[in-house]
Design a protein around this motif. Structure first.
Motif, PDB file in Angstrom:
ATOM      1  N   SER A   5     -13.052  28.584  63.121  1.00  0.00           N
ATOM      2  CA  SER A   5     -12.360  29.277  64.208  1.00  0.00           C
ATOM      3  C   SER A   5     -13.302  30.093  65.069  1.00  0.00           C
ATOM      4  O   SER A   5     -12.957  30.486  66.185  1.00  0.00           O
ATOM      5  CB  SER A   5     -11.262  30.183  63.641  1.00  0.00           C
ATOM      6  N   VAL A  94      -8.087  18.475  62.608  1.00  0.00           N
ATOM      7  CA  VAL A  94      -8.038  19.146  63.910  1.00  0.00           C
ATOM      8  C   VAL A  94      -6.814  20.045  64.033  1.00  0.00           C
ATOM      9  O   VAL A  94      -6.912  21.206  64.445  1.00  0.00           O
ATOM     10  CB  VAL A  94      -8.069  18.111  65.047  1.00  0.00           C
ATOM     11  N   THR A  95      -5.647  19.527  63.668  1.00  0.00           N
ATOM     12  CA  THR A  95      -4.404  20.283  63.883  1.00  0.00           C
ATOM     13  C   THR A  95      -4.190  21.365  62.833  1.00  0.00           C
ATOM     14  O   THR A  95      -3.690  22.451  63.148  1.00  0.00           O
ATOM     15  CB  THR A  95      -3.190  19.343  63.906  1.00  0.00           C
ATOM     16  N   GLN A  98      -8.253  23.206  62.403  1.00  0.00           N
ATOM     17  CA  GLN A  98      -8.871  23.616  63.674  1.00  0.00           C
ATOM     18  C   GLN A  98     -10.380  23.353  63.728  1.00  0.00           C
ATOM     19  O   GLN A  98     -11.144  24.175  64.252  1.00  0.00           O
ATOM     20  CB  GLN A  98      -8.607  25.100  63.956  1.00  0.00           C
ATOM     21  N   PRO A 100     -13.724  22.137  65.257  1.00  0.00           N
ATOM     22  CA  PRO A 100     -14.081  21.945  66.664  1.00  0.00           C
ATOM     23  C   PRO A 100     -14.914  20.682  66.921  1.00  0.00           C
ATOM     24  O   PRO A 100     -15.235  20.382  68.063  1.00  0.00           O
ATOM     25  CB  PRO A 100     -14.914  23.188  66.970  1.00  0.00           C
ATOM     26  N   GLU A 177      -5.641  16.193  73.465  1.00  0.00           N
ATOM     27  CA  GLU A 177      -5.396  17.474  74.126  1.00  0.00           C
ATOM     28  C   GLU A 177      -6.487  18.503  73.848  1.00  0.00           C
ATOM     29  O   GLU A 177      -7.006  19.118  74.788  1.00  0.00           O
ATOM     30  CB  GLU A 177      -4.029  18.015  73.707  1.00  0.00           C
ATOM     31  N   PRO A 178      -6.886  18.727  72.583  1.00  0.00           N
ATOM     32  CA  PRO A 178      -7.968  19.709  72.359  1.00  0.00           C
ATOM     33  C   PRO A 178      -9.297  19.282  72.974  1.00  0.00           C
ATOM     34  O   PRO A 178     -10.116  20.140  73.317  1.00  0.00           O
ATOM     35  CB  PRO A 178      -8.057  19.805  70.829  1.00  0.00           C
ATOM     36  N   GLN A 179      -9.516  17.970  73.149  1.00  0.00           N
ATOM     37  CA  GLN A 179     -10.732  17.531  73.835  1.00  0.00           C
ATOM     38  C   GLN A 179     -10.675  17.893  75.313  1.00  0.00           C
ATOM     39  O   GLN A 179     -11.663  18.355  75.883  1.00  0.00           O
ATOM     40  CB  GLN A 179     -10.915  16.018  73.668  1.00  0.00           C
ATOM     41  N   GLU A 181      -9.127  20.313  76.567  1.00  0.00           N
ATOM     42  CA  GLU A 181      -9.205  21.766  76.688  1.00  0.00           C
ATOM     43  C   GLU A 181     -10.575  22.312  76.280  1.00  0.00           C
ATOM     44  O   GLU A 181     -10.805  23.523  76.383  1.00  0.00           O
ATOM     45  CB  GLU A 181      -8.115  22.410  75.829  1.00  0.00           C
ATOM     46  N   ARG A 183     -11.803  22.391  73.254  1.00  0.00           N
ATOM     47  CA  ARG A 183     -11.810  22.964  71.904  1.00  0.00           C
ATOM     48  C   ARG A 183     -12.326  21.983  70.861  1.00  0.00           C
ATOM     49  O   ARG A 183     -12.575  22.368  69.718  1.00  0.00           O
ATOM     50  CB  ARG A 183     -10.387  23.382  71.518  1.00  0.00           C
ATOM     51  N   LEU A 184     -12.480  20.721  71.250  1.00  0.00           N
ATOM     52  CA  LEU A 184     -12.896  19.679  70.307  1.00  0.00           C
ATOM     53  C   LEU A 184     -13.871  18.735  70.991  1.00  0.00           C
ATOM     54  O   LEU A 184     -13.693  18.368  72.154  1.00  0.00           O
ATOM     55  CB  LEU A 184     -11.672  18.884  69.823  1.00  0.00           C
TER      56      LEU A 184
END
Length: 205
Positions: A5, A94-95, A98, A100, A177-179, A181, A183-184
């Motif tokens: 995190s 990932v979900t 978390q 990265p 989605e996290p990519q 944004e 975050r990934l």
């Protein structure tokens, strides 16, 4: 121990690169595995990267990157294929955890890719379950040219790039989605058995 995190994708990637540099120096590595560390991990895990790697006994990610208990969330199968179990495991990392960073790593002299080359050349037949695994590797073999020299390593790299591309462009919203944004990050890598070096591959266009 790194808390996922607290890390950006690039920071997580640098930790892996730094660990492989230490591995190449042949220095003694003694990760924390004492009782207190085990108790800490019994309460919760916080890996900073998820890893899709080959099952080959010569390719243990924790050792290649000098990481300890609870630091890498690893999925291994023959040929580092993106089967349903692998994809679901990456989504969980990932979900729920978390992480990265996702790394997809192939390696030199991969037995699964060698078998897929033999299958593509019509030289060998395999049992039903093995054939299912090899079928997912055939596109990388055919994309590379199954009659070329050094086909196995070239196909292994091609397979890594195909899996990375799928995770970046065609995976579920849980990964896309996290990519988007930031975050990934999903990256590819290739391990050299003889030298111990891990090359991180250029981004897939």
């Amino acid at each position: 121990m790194e808390d996922a995190s607290q890390l950006t994708p690039d920071q997580a990637l640098e930790l892996l690169k730094e660990g492989n540099r230490r591995f190449l120096e042949d220095t003694t590595y003694e990760p924390s595995m004492d009782r207190m560390r085990r108790l800490e991990l019994a309460a919760a895990q916080r890996p900073f990267a998820a890893y899709l790697s080959c099952s080959d006994s010569r390719v243990p990610p924790e050792l290649l990157f000098e990481r300890g208990l609870g630091e890498l969330f690893i999925i291994r199968n023959a040929g580092n294929t993106l089967c349903t179990t692998a994809l679901g495991s990456l989504e969980f990392a990932v979900t729920n955890l978390q992480v990265p960073l996702i790394v997809v790593m192939g390696h030199e002299a991969c037995g699964a890719l060698n078998a897929a080359v033999s299958l593509a050349r019509g030289k060998t037949s395999f049992s039903g379950n093995i054939s299912k695994v090899l079928q997912s590797l055939l596109p990388a073999v055919l994309e590379t040219d199954p009659w070329a020299d050094h086909i196995v390593d070239a196909a292994a790299i091609s397979n890594v790039r195909r899996v990375v591309r799928e995770l970046r462009e065609e995976a579920s919203p849980a990964l896309l989605e996290p990519q988007r944004e930031g975050r990934l990050k999903v990256v590819g890598a290739f391990y050299h058995l003889d030298t111990g070096k891990v090359d991180f591959l250029d981004p897939v266009d």
